[in-house]
Write a protein that holds these residues in place. Structure first.
Motif, PDB file in Angstrom:
ATOM      1  N   UNK A   1       0.715  -1.152  -0.251  1.00 27.02           N
ATOM      2  CA  UNK A   1      -0.006  -0.135   0.117  1.00 27.02           C
ATOM      3  C   UNK A   1       0.880   1.270  -0.033  1.00 27.02           C
ATOM      4  N   UNK A   2       0.275   2.202   0.768  1.00 26.69           N
ATOM      5  CA  UNK A   2       0.993   3.540   0.695  1.00 26.69           C
ATOM      6  C   UNK A   2       2.133   3.950   1.785  1.00 26.69           C
ATOM      7  N   UNK A   3       1.930   3.109   2.938  1.00 24.80           N
ATOM      8  CA  UNK A   3       2.676   3.527   4.120  1.00 24.80           C
ATOM      9  C   UNK A   3       3.587   2.279   4.520  1.00 24.80           C
ATOM     10  N   UNK A   4       4.643   2.478   4.720  1.00 18.17           N
ATOM     11  CA  UNK A   4       5.659   1.603   5.315  1.00 18.17           C
ATOM     12  C   UNK A   4       6.161   1.682   6.787  1.00 18.17           C
ATOM     13  N   UNK A   5       6.918   0.569   7.365  1.00 22.52           N
ATOM     14  CA  UNK A   5       7.507   0.722   8.420  1.00 22.52           C
ATOM     15  C   UNK A   5       8.844   0.113   8.402  1.00 22.52           C
TER      16      UNK A   5
ATOM     17  N   UNK B   1       9.954  11.192  -0.317  1.00 22.13           N
ATOM     18  CA  UNK B   1       9.504   9.809  -0.838  1.00 22.13           C
ATOM     19  C   UNK B   1       9.516   9.501  -2.044  1.00 22.13           C
ATOM     20  N   UNK B   2       9.986  10.504  -2.999  1.00 21.52           N
ATOM     21  CA  UNK B   2       9.830   9.924  -4.402  1.00 21.52           C
ATOM     22  C   UNK B   2      11.085  10.180  -5.213  1.00 21.52           C
TER      23      UNK B   2
ATOM     24  N   UNK C   1      15.356   5.350   3.426  1.00 23.77           N
ATOM     25  CA  UNK C   1      14.137   4.595   3.507  1.00 23.77           C
ATOM     26  C   UNK C   1      12.944   5.491   4.122  1.00 23.77           C
ATOM     27  N   UNK C   2      11.838   5.505   3.268  1.00 25.69           N
ATOM     28  CA  UNK C   2      10.733   6.242   3.849  1.00 25.69           C
ATOM     29  C   UNK C   2       9.711   5.695   4.339  1.00 25.69           C
TER      30      UNK C   2
ATOM     31  N   UNK D   1      12.911   3.594  -1.624  1.00 28.74           N
ATOM     32  CA  UNK D   1      14.251   3.531  -1.075  1.00 28.74           C
ATOM     33  C   UNK D   1      15.399   4.286  -1.992  1.00 28.74           C
ATOM     34  N   UNK D   2      16.087   5.398  -1.454  1.00 32.50           N
ATOM     35  CA  UNK D   2      16.795   6.429  -2.408  1.00 32.50           C
ATOM     36  C   UNK D   2      18.387   6.088  -1.906  1.00 32.50           C
ATOM     37  N   UNK D   3      18.913   5.983  -2.960  1.00 34.58           N
ATOM     38  CA  UNK D   3      20.602   6.085  -2.761  1.00 34.58           C
ATOM     39  C   UNK D   3      20.882   7.522  -1.980  1.00 34.58           C
ATOM     40  N   UNK D   4      21.787   7.699  -0.960  1.00 34.68           N
ATOM     41  CA  UNK D   4      21.898   9.007  -0.323  1.00 34.68           C
ATOM     42  C   UNK D   4      22.644   9.891  -1.588  1.00 34.68           C
ATOM     43  N   UNK D   5      23.232   9.718  -2.509  1.00 33.48           N
ATOM     44  CA  UNK D   5      23.744  10.360  -3.616  1.00 33.48           C
ATOM     45  C   UNK D   5      22.525  11.023  -4.470  1.00 33.48           C
TER      46      UNK D   5
END
Length: 312
Positions: A114-118, A267-268, A294-295, A300-304
């Motif tokens: 869904x839209x929300x993660x932990x 988030x995106x 991680x949001x 999940x995004x690379x820090x760069x």
């Protein structure tokens, strides 16, 4: 001229009240008051409508002009075939809540669906969960998933990032399961109010604890600036995170995986410039090394990528 029968009907519907279940408020009592009635061409109309939720005013609408039965073309009510074909048919049965564990690093997962993660961190003898979003049903499904995946390893602590309802509506289910909660210090009283709210529409374990002999609630602790939890590969650090999004925000860092978990800021992909700049300032101020973000939503995004979006 309004006759006496109509006047009596108006007096009878001066206000309405309904009680619904709410994950934050418990019993959500919505009272709607209708005042400043006037004759609008043979129809009585309340020019002012006030809506209160649990005795707090939420909205106030005042009509400055009213006309009765204006001519409206039928085309105003026609739904284009292209829209009607895409309309979803109603289903009274809610879909099951599915939670999927996606491994991010050894001992670290994101609970998605869904839209929300932990974020889930294995601390050896227990699991630590960051974020209890959306609803009791969502959190109960997550706890069931963790029990199945990690039999005999209980959830020992849940960290709440901030007070917004979509990130805190599962906290009552957490506390009903006997799990302690950590939040930013300014939100402690808010979380406690969730736990102690009257709840009669959808009673839970906490509802049955009401009364002078009820057992104590699980601990609800506040983080002023930072808190180190655990050791070794399972260690996490909760930091106060200054952001324009909300006061009383926490971000959670997993040193062994160099993962930073935050909600609502980035988030995106591509990440937003303003949120990325806030994260870069935060990481520099705390002196931590981050490889991925991680949001509570999104990817999940690379820090760069975050550094690039933040600009010089």
């Amino acid at each position: 001229m309004v006759d006496s029968t109509m006047a009596a009907i108006v007096a009878a519907i001066a206000a309405t009240s309904k009680v619904m279940d709410d994950p934050i408020l418990g019993d959500r009592v919505t009272r709607t008051a209708f005042t400043r009635w006037q004759d609008a061409g043979g129809v009585l109309f309340p020019r002012q409508v006030d809506i209160e939720v649990n005795n707090r005013l939420q909205t106030q609408n005042v009509a400055t002009a009213v006309s009765a039965n204006p001519e409206l073309p039928d085309t105003m009510f026609a739904i284009p075939d292209s829209i009607a074909a895409r309309a979803q048919r109603s289903d009274p049965t809610p879909p099951p809540v599915v939670v999927t564990l996606v491994e991010l690093a050894p001992n670290v997962w994101r609970a998605e669906g869904g839209t929300h993660h932990s974020l889930i961190v294995d601390q050896g003898t227990r699991l630590l969960v960051v974020e209890a979003p959306l609803s009791a049903l969502r959190m109960e499904a997550m706890l069931d998933t963790l029990r199945s995946r990690f039999p005999g390893k209980p959830v020992g602590l849940v960290i709440n990032t901030h007070h917004h309802w979509d990130h805190s509506s599962g906290l009552r289910a957490v506390l009903a399961a006997g799990v302690p909660v950590v939040t930013q210090a300014r939100n402690v009283s808010f979380v406690r109010s969730i736990a102690t709210a009257r709840k009669t529409i959808r009673p839970d374990i906490l509802s049955r604890r009401l009364g002078p002999a009820r057992p104590p609630l699980p601990a609800i602790s506040g983080v002023e600036d930072s808190l180190v939890i655990g050791r070794g590969d399972g260690q996490v650090v909760a930091y106060r995170f200054p952001t324009v999004h909300a006061e009383g925000m926490l971000a959670v860092y997993v040193p062994s995986a160099r993962i930073l978990f935050q909600s609502d800021i980035v988030n995106a992909t591509p990440p937003p410039a303003a949120g990325s700049a806030e994260l870069v300032r935060f990481v520099k101020a705390r002196g931590v090394v981050v490889e991925r973000v991680a949001g509570g939503h999104g990817v999940v995004l690379p820090w760069a990528d975050v550094e690039h979006a933040a600009g010089p």
